[in-house]
Design a protein around this motif. Structure first.
Motif, mmCIF file in Angstrom:
data_model
loop_
_atom_site.group_PDB
_atom_site.id
_atom_site.type_symbol
_atom_site.label_atom_id
_atom_site.label_comp_id
_atom_site.label_asym_id
_atom_site.label_seq_id
_atom_site.Cartn_x
_atom_site.Cartn_y
_atom_site.Cartn_z
ATOM 1 N N GLY A 15 0.832 -1.203 0.000
ATOM 2 C CA GLY A 15 0.000 0.000 0.000
ATOM 3 C C GLY A 15 0.861 1.245 0.000
ATOM 4 N N CYS A 16 0.217 2.397 0.256
ATOM 5 C CA CYS A 16 0.946 3.678 0.295
ATOM 6 C C CYS A 16 2.245 3.503 1.082
ATOM 7 C CB CYS A 16 0.074 4.755 0.951
ATOM 8 S SG CYS A 16 0.951 6.294 1.237
ATOM 9 N N PHE A 17 3.370 3.831 0.441
ATOM 10 C CA PHE A 17 4.675 3.485 1.020
ATOM 11 C C PHE A 17 5.089 4.252 2.270
ATOM 12 C CE2 PHE A 17 6.606 5.679 -3.067
ATOM 13 C CZ PHE A 17 6.122 6.925 -2.674
ATOM 14 N N TRP A 18 4.410 5.339 2.591
ATOM 15 C CA TRP A 18 4.800 6.101 3.792
ATOM 16 C C TRP A 18 4.697 5.262 5.066
ATOM 17 C CZ3 TRP A 18 0.807 10.520 2.580
ATOM 18 C CH2 TRP A 18 1.274 11.280 1.488
ATOM 19 N N GLY A 19 3.597 4.521 5.190
ATOM 20 C CA GLY A 19 3.330 3.736 6.403
ATOM 21 C C GLY A 19 4.343 2.619 6.633
ATOM 22 N N SER A 46 7.636 7.928 -11.919
ATOM 23 C CA SER A 46 7.646 8.939 -10.862
ATOM 24 C C SER A 46 6.298 8.838 -10.154
ATOM 25 C CB SER A 46 7.812 10.334 -11.471
ATOM 26 O OG SER A 46 6.680 10.621 -12.287
ATOM 27 N N TYR A 47 6.130 9.599 -9.075
ATOM 28 C CA TYR A 47 4.858 9.545 -8.352
ATOM 29 C C TYR A 47 3.706 9.986 -9.249
ATOM 30 C CZ TYR A 47 1.494 10.018 -4.566
ATOM 31 O OH TYR A 47 0.385 9.881 -3.755
ATOM 32 N N GLU A 48 3.956 11.016 -10.052
ATOM 33 C CA GLU A 48 2.905 11.537 -10.942
ATOM 34 C C GLU A 48 2.687 10.641 -12.156
ATOM 35 O OE1 GLU A 48 1.031 13.909 -9.923
ATOM 36 O OE2 GLU A 48 2.312 14.447 -8.220
ATOM 37 N N THR A 54 4.288 -0.118 -8.707
ATOM 38 C CA THR A 54 3.658 -0.147 -7.392
ATOM 39 C C THR A 54 4.548 0.589 -6.402
ATOM 40 O OG1 THR A 54 2.574 -2.235 -7.918
ATOM 41 C CG2 THR A 54 2.874 -1.767 -5.583
ATOM 42 N N GLU A 55 3.938 1.263 -5.426
ATOM 43 C CA GLU A 55 4.708 1.905 -4.361
ATOM 44 C C GLU A 55 5.307 0.814 -3.478
ATOM 45 O OE1 GLU A 55 2.779 4.998 -2.148
ATOM 46 O OE2 GLU A 55 1.816 5.837 -3.920
ATOM 47 N N VAL A 56 6.607 0.879 -3.259
ATOM 48 C CA VAL A 56 7.284 -0.157 -2.472
ATOM 49 C C VAL A 56 8.226 0.454 -1.437
ATOM 50 C CG1 VAL A 56 7.194 -1.790 -4.412
ATOM 51 C CG2 VAL A 56 9.262 -0.431 -4.061
ATOM 52 N N ARG A 88 -2.919 -0.866 -9.232
ATOM 53 C CA ARG A 88 -1.579 -1.458 -9.118
ATOM 54 C C ARG A 88 -0.660 -0.648 -8.201
ATOM 55 N NH1 ARG A 88 0.290 -5.424 -12.865
ATOM 56 N NH2 ARG A 88 2.413 -4.667 -12.779
ATOM 57 N N GLN A 89 -0.884 0.656 -8.139
ATOM 58 C CA GLN A 89 -0.066 1.543 -7.298
ATOM 59 C C GLN A 89 0.013 1.052 -5.848
ATOM 60 O OE1 GLN A 89 -1.362 5.614 -7.441
ATOM 61 N NE2 GLN A 89 0.247 6.336 -6.051
ATOM 62 N N TYR A 90 -1.083 0.446 -5.374
ATOM 63 C CA TYR A 90 -1.158 0.072 -3.955
ATOM 64 C C TYR A 90 -1.213 -1.426 -3.719
ATOM 65 C CZ TYR A 90 -2.119 5.034 -3.453
ATOM 66 O OH TYR A 90 -2.020 6.399 -3.485
ATOM 67 N N GLN A 91 -0.801 -2.213 -4.709
ATOM 68 C CA GLN A 91 -0.921 -3.661 -4.527
ATOM 69 C C GLN A 91 0.112 -4.236 -3.554
ATOM 70 O OE1 GLN A 91 -1.320 -5.520 -8.424
ATOM 71 N NE2 GLN A 91 -3.532 -5.157 -8.372
ATOM 72 N N TYR A 135 10.696 13.970 -1.365
ATOM 73 C CA TYR A 135 9.617 14.354 -0.438
ATOM 74 C C TYR A 135 8.787 13.170 0.033
ATOM 75 C CZ TYR A 135 6.190 14.291 -4.301
ATOM 76 O OH TYR A 135 5.382 13.913 -5.345
ATOM 77 N N HIS A 136 9.009 11.979 -0.549
ATOM 78 C CA HIS A 136 8.319 10.776 -0.060
ATOM 79 C C HIS A 136 9.166 9.963 0.909
ATOM 80 C CE1 HIS A 136 4.697 11.018 -2.370
ATOM 81 N NE2 HIS A 136 5.335 11.053 -3.537
ATOM 82 N N GLN A 137 10.463 10.288 0.995
ATOM 83 C CA GLN A 137 11.363 9.518 1.858
ATOM 84 C C GLN A 137 11.212 9.962 3.310
ATOM 85 O OE1 GLN A 137 13.043 7.088 0.360
ATOM 86 N NE2 GLN A 137 12.669 7.756 -1.760
#
Ligand code: MHO
Length: 193
Positions: A15-19, A46-48, A54-56, A88-91, A135-137
């Motif tokens: 899922g969303c990689f921040w967590g 890229s994020y956009e 997928t976010e990993v 797929r972004q959040y798989q 900014y996502h790290q």
């Protein structure tokens, strides 16, 4: 003591990689973390413009302290293996990077009570990991300017913060993780495996 020099990496889509970036940083034996994109075919996502990736989260760990199987246990505590988001972004994906990781994954699945037929989690060999935007790290830590200012004053650039073992622990702490989280209370009994 210094950070161990012989580390291995493991990569997970959860899922969303921040967590998961923050959560995994709390685990003893996890030395560095970084978030990015993987699992697709689009060059230079890229994020956009993520394409089919997928976010990993990529975990760099000390194999003397932590086994890939321990990280599998963590990854399966972080997602619902019988569900899979359509986007797929959040798989949910477990990547393997070596034959040894592949074998540990098979052993883990064999020992688990999962009905393989109902398992929706993707299992793939990692072919390319694309590091995400600064900014996502360490996203949770970025919200704490009073801490990140100190990194700035010590001349850490964005990459140095991303790769800092201290920042990985602080990011976990900023997200509310402490030694009291249930996963970390489980004793690691290597001998019995
Ligand atoms: N847009 C969602 C997920 C972000 S995650 C990096 C949010 O703001 O929480 O995909």
């Amino acid at each position: 003591s210094k950070a161990p020099e012989n580390t291995e990496t493991a990569t997970f889509g959860l899922g969303c990689f921040w967590g998961p970036d923050a959560a995994v940083g709390a685990i003893d034996g996890v030395i560095r973390t970084r978030v990015g994109y993987a699992g697709g075919t689009k060059p230079d996502p890229s994020y956009e413009v993520i394409g089919d990736h997928t976010e990993v989260v990529q975990v760099e760990y000390d194999p003397d302290q932590l086994w890939f199987e321990d990280l599998l246990e963590w990854a399966f505590s972080e997602h619902q293996p019988s569900r899979q988001p359509t986007k797929r972004q959040y798989q949910n994906i477990v990547f393997t990077e070596t034959d040894d990781q592949y074998e540990q994954l098979q052993a883990f699945l064999d020992e688990s009570e999962f009905d393989r037929e109902r398992l929706e989690t993707r299992f793939e060999e990692l072919n390319e990991f694309y590091v995400a935007e600064d900014y996502h790290q360490k996203f949770q830590l970025r919200g704490k300017r009073w801490i990140t200012d100190v990194f700035d004053e010590a001349n850490y650039d964005a990459e140095a913060v991303r790769e800092s073992p201290a920042a990985a622990k602080l990011n976990a702490h900023a997200a509310g993780y402490d030694v009291d989280v249930p996963f970390l209370q489980q004793p690691y009994d290597r001998q019995s495996r």
